[in-house]
Scaffold this motif. Sequence first.
Motif, short mmCIF file in Angstrom:
data_model
loop_
_atom_site.label_atom_id
_atom_site.label_comp_id
_atom_site.label_asym_id
_atom_site.label_seq_id
_atom_site.Cartn_x
_atom_site.Cartn_y
_atom_site.Cartn_z
N ALA A 55 41.87 48.17 36.83
CA ALA A 55 41.83 48.89 35.69
C ALA A 55 40.78 48.61 34.55
O ALA A 55 41.24 48.79 33.12
N GLY A 56 39.21 47.92 34.55
CA GLY A 56 38.35 47.30 34.01
C GLY A 56 39.28 46.34 32.96
O GLY A 56 38.06 45.73 32.18
N ILE A 57 39.58 45.43 33.72
CA ILE A 57 39.37 44.42 33.30
C ILE A 57 38.29 43.16 33.70
O ILE A 57 37.77 43.21 34.95
N ASP A 58 37.43 42.35 32.74
CA ASP A 58 36.26 41.88 32.79
C ASP A 58 36.83 40.71 33.74
O ASP A 58 36.27 39.96 33.15
N VAL A 59 36.32 41.01 35.68
CA VAL A 59 37.64 39.20 36.11
C VAL A 59 36.39 38.11 35.78
O VAL A 59 36.61 37.19 35.90
N LEU A 60 34.47 38.29 35.78
CA LEU A 60 34.14 37.34 35.26
C LEU A 60 34.23 36.88 34.27
O LEU A 60 35.00 35.50 34.56
#
Length: 120
Positions: A55-60
């Motif tokens: 969904a575009g979330i910056d998981v880092l």
Amino acid sequence: MEEIHERLKAELDRLGMKPVDAARAAGLDSSQGLRDVIAGRKRLTVDLLGLLAQAGIDVLYVTTGQRMQQEPLPIKPEHRALISNYEACDPEDQKAIRRLASTAAQSAEVVPDELLKKRA
């Protein structure tokens, strides 16, 4: 140190997304689990994190607090809604939508900035 749920909330804010928008973009049936994670009532699972990445979330950033070096441009919620609506259509309707969008884009008046300033 910020908790993961706080960074997840900050990431949603950065993208201009509400939990319901992120849940929908991640393909979830309900946003309740995501809201529970954001509120700190539940732990963020790897499965949910993987869906949020789509969904575009910056998981880092969410997991480590460090931003990716090159962040993708966020997609506005209204654009996400258009994509979601398009994907919900049958193939014939999708074809009609593509034709309409192409025709509308071709007929749009493209005016250089200099001419806009002169018109004002």
